[in-house]
Write a protein that holds these residues in place. Structure first.
Motif, short mmCIF file in Angstrom:
data_model
loop_
_atom_site.label_atom_id
_atom_site.label_comp_id
_atom_site.label_asym_id
_atom_site.label_seq_id
_atom_site.Cartn_x
_atom_site.Cartn_y
_atom_site.Cartn_z
N ASP A 193 1.32 13.30 2.35
CA ASP A 193 0.86 13.08 3.73
C ASP A 193 0.31 11.67 3.89
O ASP A 193 0.52 11.02 4.92
N SER A 194 -0.40 11.18 2.88
CA SER A 194 -0.94 9.82 2.92
C SER A 194 0.19 8.80 3.01
O SER A 194 0.10 7.81 3.76
N LYS A 198 0.84 -1.21 0.00
CA LYS A 198 0.00 0.00 0.00
C LYS A 198 0.88 1.26 0.00
O LYS A 198 0.56 2.23 -0.69
N GLU A 235 0.81 4.21 -2.80
CA GLU A 235 0.60 5.62 -2.44
C GLU A 235 1.78 6.48 -2.91
O GLU A 235 1.59 7.63 -3.30
N GLU A 281 1.61 8.89 6.56
CA GLU A 281 0.73 8.25 7.53
C GLU A 281 0.85 6.73 7.46
O GLU A 281 0.88 6.05 8.49
N LEU A 282 0.92 6.19 6.26
CA LEU A 282 1.08 4.74 6.11
C LEU A 282 2.43 4.28 6.64
O LEU A 282 2.52 3.22 7.28
N VAL A 289 -1.01 16.67 0.05
CA VAL A 289 -1.95 15.70 0.62
C VAL A 289 -1.53 14.28 0.25
O VAL A 289 -1.59 13.36 1.07
N ALA A 290 -1.11 14.09 -1.00
CA ALA A 290 -0.70 12.76 -1.45
C ALA A 290 0.50 12.26 -0.65
O ALA A 290 0.55 11.10 -0.23
#
Length: 75
Positions: A35-36, A8, A12, A39-40, A32-33
């Motif tokens: 940041d994803s 994943k 991302e 977070e992962l 934002v991309a």
């Protein structure tokens, strides 16, 4: 489980690269991309750190399941 989150993360990352190349590296969408992705990565690190550590006997039995010390008897 770790392999699934690693996959994943790679997906991302690829998405973030595509968004940033399309929208620009200073765009809100790009931020934002990424940041994803972050977070992962944080979740993956958390999962790795919360796995219980095996003691020396458990490690030995993983490597030598047929050893006498590793036998499990039913009551």
């Amino acid at each position: 489980m770790s392999n699934n989150i690693d996959t994943k993360i790679e997906q991302e990352r690829e998405n973030a690269r595509n968004v940033c190349s399309t929208e620009g590296s200073t765009s809100a969408e790009c931020a934002v991309a990424w940041d994803s992705v972050e977070e992962l990565q944080a979740e993956a690190a958390h999962q790795r750190s919360t796995k219980p550590k095996k003691n020396s006997l458990e490690q030995y039995c993983d490597d030598n399941p047929d050893a006498a010390e590793c036998r499990i008897y039913d009551d």
